[in-house]
Design an enzyme around this catalytic site. Structure first.
Site, PDB file in Angstrom:
ATOM      1  CB  CYS A   7      38.269  46.759  43.081  1.00  0.00           C
ATOM      2  SG  CYS A   7      38.478  44.979  43.176  1.00  0.00           S
ATOM      3  CG  ASP A 138      46.387  46.198  38.030  1.00  0.00           C
ATOM      4  OD1 ASP A 138      46.872  47.337  37.949  1.00  0.00           O
ATOM      5  OD2 ASP A 138      45.948  45.724  39.098  1.00  0.00           O
TER       6      ASP A 138
END
Length: 225
Positions: A7, A138
């Site tokens: 990412c 996350d």
């Protein structure tokens, strides 16, 4: 086989390195005021570069957070994205209005412990899964929507995985620790951004090592090494 998402990609060269290393997903940031944010035109260049490679093309993902869904869909169309990752407080109705596959980030407080907090977390993940979303777990950091490089209690994620819940694991992963994280949690996938950077920039050697180490750890668990 475990899925790997790289990412925070900001240029075609880094994207092609990730693709050639075997990444399954490449994420590009469109969240306002994030230092990894790129323009839709830049993202379209990245998407086009990856899709001209001889290597299998990863799925191209745009990251957004609490932005108007019309804006999200405009970027999806402009860049020909395969998926969108929602990093804010978006609910299932919002996700249903997105014009492509959705990955929803579920933020896990650092205070969460197994087994006490696992049922509540499982319920949140299941809500999005039933709506057809993939889920990324996350670390919750107030005021920051992902990409913090901070981890949460892996026993919580491992307990969730042992219940048959599917998710991508993010938060504090690096080439050095991704193998251990996979062995503890056994997630569907792993997601990294700052963990493959050096001084705030993508490090192509770290990208390659992260993908390689994730694959080796998964092969060891499945007996295909």
């Amino acid at each position: 086989m475990i899925r790997v998402k790289i990412c925070g990609i900001g240029n075609p060269e880094d994207a092609c390195v990730a693709a050639e290393a075997g990444a399954d997903y490449i994420g590009m940031v469109f969240v306002p005021e994030r230092h990894r944010r790129i323009t839709p035109d830049d993202a379209r260049d990245i998407v086009n570069a990856v899709r001209t490679l001889d290597a299998p093309a990863p799925r191209m993902v745009g990251l957004f957070a609490d932005q108007p869904v019309e804006e999200v869909n405009e970027v999806v169309a402009h860049c020909a994205l395969d998926a969108v990752q929602l990093c804010g407080q978006e609910g299932v109705e919002y996700a249903a209005a997105v014009d492509c596959e959705v990955i929803k980030v579920v933020h896990v407080p650092a205070s969460y412990r197994a087994p006490d907090d696992v049922p509540q977390l499982a319920g949140r993940v299941q809500e999005y899964a039933e709506a057809g979303c993939l889920v990324t777990l996350d670390r919750l950091v107030e005021g920051i929507q992902g990409g913090t490089g901070q981890s949460f209690n892996l026993e919580v994620a491992g307990s969730l995985s042992s219940r048959g819940v599917s998710f991508l694991l993010a938060g504090g992963l690096t080439p050095a620790n991704v193998g251990r994280a996979i062995s503890i949690v056994r997630p569907w996938g792993v997601d990294v951004s700052s963990g493959v950077e050096t001084i705030g920039k993508k490090d192509r050697r770290k990208i390659r090592r992260f993908v390689e180490n994730a694959r080796h750890a998964d092969a060891a668990l499945t007996g295909s090494a």
